[in-house]
Design an enzyme around this catalytic site. Structure first.
Site, PDB file in Angstrom:
ATOM      1  N   TRP A 280       0.826  -1.208   0.000  1.00 32.75           N
ATOM      2  CA  TRP A 280       0.000   0.000   0.000  1.00 32.75           C
ATOM      3  C   TRP A 280       0.855   1.251   0.000  1.00 32.75           C
ATOM      4  CZ3 TRP A 280      -2.009   3.023   4.593  1.00 32.75           C
ATOM      5  CH2 TRP A 280      -3.064   3.862   4.241  1.00 32.75           C
ATOM      6  N   ARG A 281       0.743   2.019  -1.062  1.00 25.13           N
ATOM      7  CA  ARG A 281       1.188   3.414  -1.025  1.00 25.13           C
ATOM      8  C   ARG A 281       0.014   4.210  -0.469  1.00 25.13           C
ATOM      9  NH1 ARG A 281       0.291   7.599  -4.835  1.00 25.13           N
ATOM     10  NH2 ARG A 281       1.493   9.427  -4.159  1.00 25.13           N
ATOM     11  N   ALA A 282       0.217   4.807   0.696  1.00 23.42           N
ATOM     12  CA  ALA A 282      -0.896   5.378   1.449  1.00 23.42           C
ATOM     13  C   ALA A 282      -1.598   6.482   0.664  1.00 23.42           C
ATOM     14  CB  ALA A 282      -0.404   5.919   2.782  1.00 23.42           C
TER      15      ALA A 282
ATOM     16  N   GLU B 249      -1.938  -1.368  -4.086  1.00 21.97           N
ATOM     17  CA  GLU B 249      -2.700  -0.149  -4.298  1.00 21.97           C
ATOM     18  C   GLU B 249      -1.838   1.107  -4.376  1.00 21.97           C
ATOM     19  OE1 GLU B 249      -7.001  -0.508  -2.559  1.00 21.97           O
ATOM     20  OE2 GLU B 249      -5.573  -0.597  -0.899  1.00 21.97           O
TER      21      GLU B 249
ATOM     22  N   GLU C 136      -6.321  -0.594  -6.437  1.00 19.87           N
ATOM     23  CA  GLU C 136      -6.735   0.748  -6.796  1.00 19.87           C
ATOM     24  C   GLU C 136      -5.547   1.450  -7.424  1.00 19.87           C
ATOM     25  OE1 GLU C 136      -8.406   2.982  -3.608  1.00 19.87           O
ATOM     26  OE2 GLU C 136      -9.940   1.487  -3.170  1.00 19.87           O
TER      27      GLU C 136
ATOM     28  N   TYR D   4      -4.642   7.616  -6.683  1.00 17.37           N
ATOM     29  CA  TYR D   4      -5.660   8.661  -6.699  1.00 17.37           C
ATOM     30  C   TYR D   4      -5.118  10.003  -7.208  1.00 17.37           C
ATOM     31  CZ  TYR D   4      -8.556   5.871  -3.412  1.00 17.37           C
ATOM     32  OH  TYR D   4      -9.317   4.905  -2.804  1.00 17.37           O
TER      33      TYR D   4
END
Length: 610
Positions: free
Chosen positions: A451-453, A485, A507, A510
């Protein structure tokens, strides 16, 4: 409830985990209506604030009697004579329930016996039985996870796990409402199991369990169930995969989106700590199984090897990487007790069949850009129960199995990773170039979240940088439960031959600032899952990739999966989704096939490719 518009979402403050979820709330905003329609449940609003509460008092440190192993202050070992067990459980939960990026780490271990308690798990908490069989330690009461720490469901119910227990809910139903980086392993459940509590949820992982009642997935968007026996299953939303699990639904993708594979080709279960009949602590290392169905333990003695605890170095967070490497060099296995370990040199595993087992989400933070864990190209290494948190200087990679150019085969005795999680940012600025690189052949990946936050501290396109989540160069590598993600280029790069993936959840990032900043050569955007052009054989089941481009909704990813089009490269049961009401576009599911997912058509589903 109708989904709220993405424009109305208010970002959370990084230092207050109880406020609305910042960018992860977009996942709820884009999916709420669809989930409500398919689950039959009323969803909690993302805008609802969590209940106010006082700062909890710190739980008392664990004590360890003379003659017993010293696992440190954050490993609580309970037996039938332990006083005030419920008070200890409640105190730890009160501290950890909202501590999404806190430093507390806990393991709650129950010796064989019967316990009438309610166990609620907060962040960075592991609960486990200490029997050789799950029936050894029985919890009558409740064992579960709920969304009471956050007012918008369980989308951030990360980093907690239960294993090796007999769960007997007094109500007849336990609730396990979780999302990524969680596990429900080796549980003998006498009752029903709900995987959501009515709020949004984005899990999850079940393995090696006997679930006698009904499993209701509720609002869960995706799930992997592996080598478990299921009484019955109801509910579905986007992507549900079952491998080697009798009683699970048959393949019916896309309506409903179930994908079932009858047998697991190669698997070894996660090592675990137990107490033998003489009261001695050992670590059980389950044997490798092939063409496996159902659990490794039901109605039979588990197959594997028991290692005495004195074969392990019991590590404490104050120790240096040099201390831990000295123990490894002396032929010791590692048992990392709960806490945060800063390492200024890689933990280097060179001996075949070494076990590195973390308790209570033991966390490695690499200093000065070093690799946190470096495993040689040897047989049978088992790494389990670790969180690697990237430091402020970029590492490349954070975890490595085998040096570049590794060529040895390990099919008879593969190495494995179980419940190994990576975080880049969120608790502070973190950076990596590649998170996990697998150069060795035949490695088994069993529940991994890279996970890349997207929320928390130190988060931004130029702050928590990470190119790629997973790179696989070795042949014959198999992944069961691969969650990756928000990395800034491809999420997964698979270059090895004969690879297989059973369940992939993704995901895309973003936060690309614009299309020009996010280009893969001439392609708009990067794929989530990229198979190398030279690869002749590869197969994957149950892949989901979602986008929401919060900075520029005109951004396009040309394809979620990029792969050579040849008979030996096969994909089954794929979906893409444009979240936030179509805030961004995935033009195709695989190469130039399937899709789009955009503001007009949010969900795209593709049964097979080619």
């Amino acid at each position: 409830m109708p989904a709220q518009s993405a424009q109305s979402a208010q970002p959370a403050q990084p230092d207050n985990p109880d406020q609305t979820l910042a960018r992860r709330s977009f996942l709820a905003l884009g999916s709420g209506a669809a989930l409500a329609a398919t689950s039959g449940l009323t969803l909690a609003s993302p805008a609802v604030a969590a209940p106010a509460r006082k700062t909890p008092q710190a739980p008392p440190p664990a004590t360890h009697a003379a003659g017993q192993p010293d696992f440190g202050p954050n490993v609580h070992v309970f037996d039938s004579s332990t006083p005030n067990i419920q008070a200890t459980l409640d105190a730890i939960y009160a501290q950890q329930r909202g501590s999404q990026f806190g430093e507390g780490r806990y393991a709650l271990l129950f010796k064989p016996g019967a316990y009438s308690v309610d166990v609620k798990l907060g962040y960075y908490t592991q609960v486990a039985g200490l029997g050789l069989q799950p029936s050894g330690a029985s919890i009558t009461g409740s064992l579960g996870v709920e969304g009471d720490a956050h007012g918008n469901g369980t989308l951030v119910n990360f980093w907690r796990g239960a294993e090796n227990l007999n769960a007997v809910p007094k109500s007849g139903v336990d609730t396990w409402a979780v999302s990524q980086a969680t596990y429900y392993r080796r549980i003998y459940l006498l009752g029903d199991l709900k995987l959501s509590d009515g709020g949004y949820s984005s899990g999850g992982f079940i393995a090696d369990c006997q679930l006698t009642g009904q499993v209701n997935s509720g609002t869960q968007q995706q799930w992997l169930t592996r080598n478990s026996v299921v009484g019955s299953w109801v509910g579905s939303n986007w992507n549900f995969v079952f491998v080697g699990s009798p009683g699970s639904p048959a393949t019916s993708f896309p309506t409903p989106p179930y994908t079932s594979v009858e047998r697991t080709p190669v698997i070894c279960e996660k090592p675990f700590l137990y107490v033998d009949g003489a009261g001695a602590y050992q670590v059980f290392v389950p044997a490798v199984r092939t063409n496996a169905e159902a659990t490794s333990w039901e109605a039979r003695k588990p197959e594997g090897t028991s290692l005495p605890l004195d074969a392990f170095h019991i590590a404490k967070p104050a120790e240096s990487a040099a201390d831990l490497n000295a123990a490894l060099a002396q032929g010791k296995h590692l048992l990392l007790t709960p806490g945060i370990y800063h390492v200024d040199q890689p933990l280097t595993v060179t001996r075949a069949d070494t076990v590195v087992l973390g308790l209570g989400y033991a966390t490695l933070i690499p200093d000065n850009g070093v690799t946190a864990l470096d495993v040689a190209d040897v047989d049978g290494v088992r790494v389990a129960g670790l969180l690697v948190d990237a430091g402020p200087v970029a590492s490349d990679p954070l975890i490595r199995f085998g040096p570049d150019g590794s060529r040895r085969g390990h099919a008879r005795n593969p190495s494995s990773m179980h419940d190994v999680f990576v975080r880049v940012g969120g608790a502070g600025v973190g950076k990596a170039k590649r998170c996990v690189v697998v150069n060795s052949a035949d490695v088994l990946i069993d529940n991994m979240w890279l996970w890349r936050a997207d929320h928390g501290a130190g988060v931004g396109w130029d702050a928590n940088t990470s190119d790629v989540g997973l790179v696989v160069n070795g042949s014959g590598v198999i992944a069961y439960g691969l969650f990756v993600e928000h990395h800034q280029k491809a999420q997964v790069e698979w270059n090895g031959e004969g690879g297989r993936t059973y369940f992939f959840q993704n995901e895309m990032p973003y936060d690309p600032p614009n299309q020009a900043a996010w280009m893969d050569g001439t392609h708009r955007g990067f794929p989530a899952y990229a198979v190398g052009d030279h690869v002749r054989t590869h197969e994957a089941w149950g892949l989901g990739s979602y986008c929401i481009f919060a900075e520029d909704r005109t951004i396009v990813s040309d394809r979620a999966i990029a792969a050579p089009k040849r008979p030996g490269v096969k994909f089954h049961s794929m979906i893409t989704f444009s979240l936030g009401g179509g805030q961004g576009t995935i033009a195709h599911v695989v190469n130039d096939t399937g899709g789009p997912s955009d503001a007009v058509t949010g969900l795209a589903m593709l049964k097979s490719y080619p």
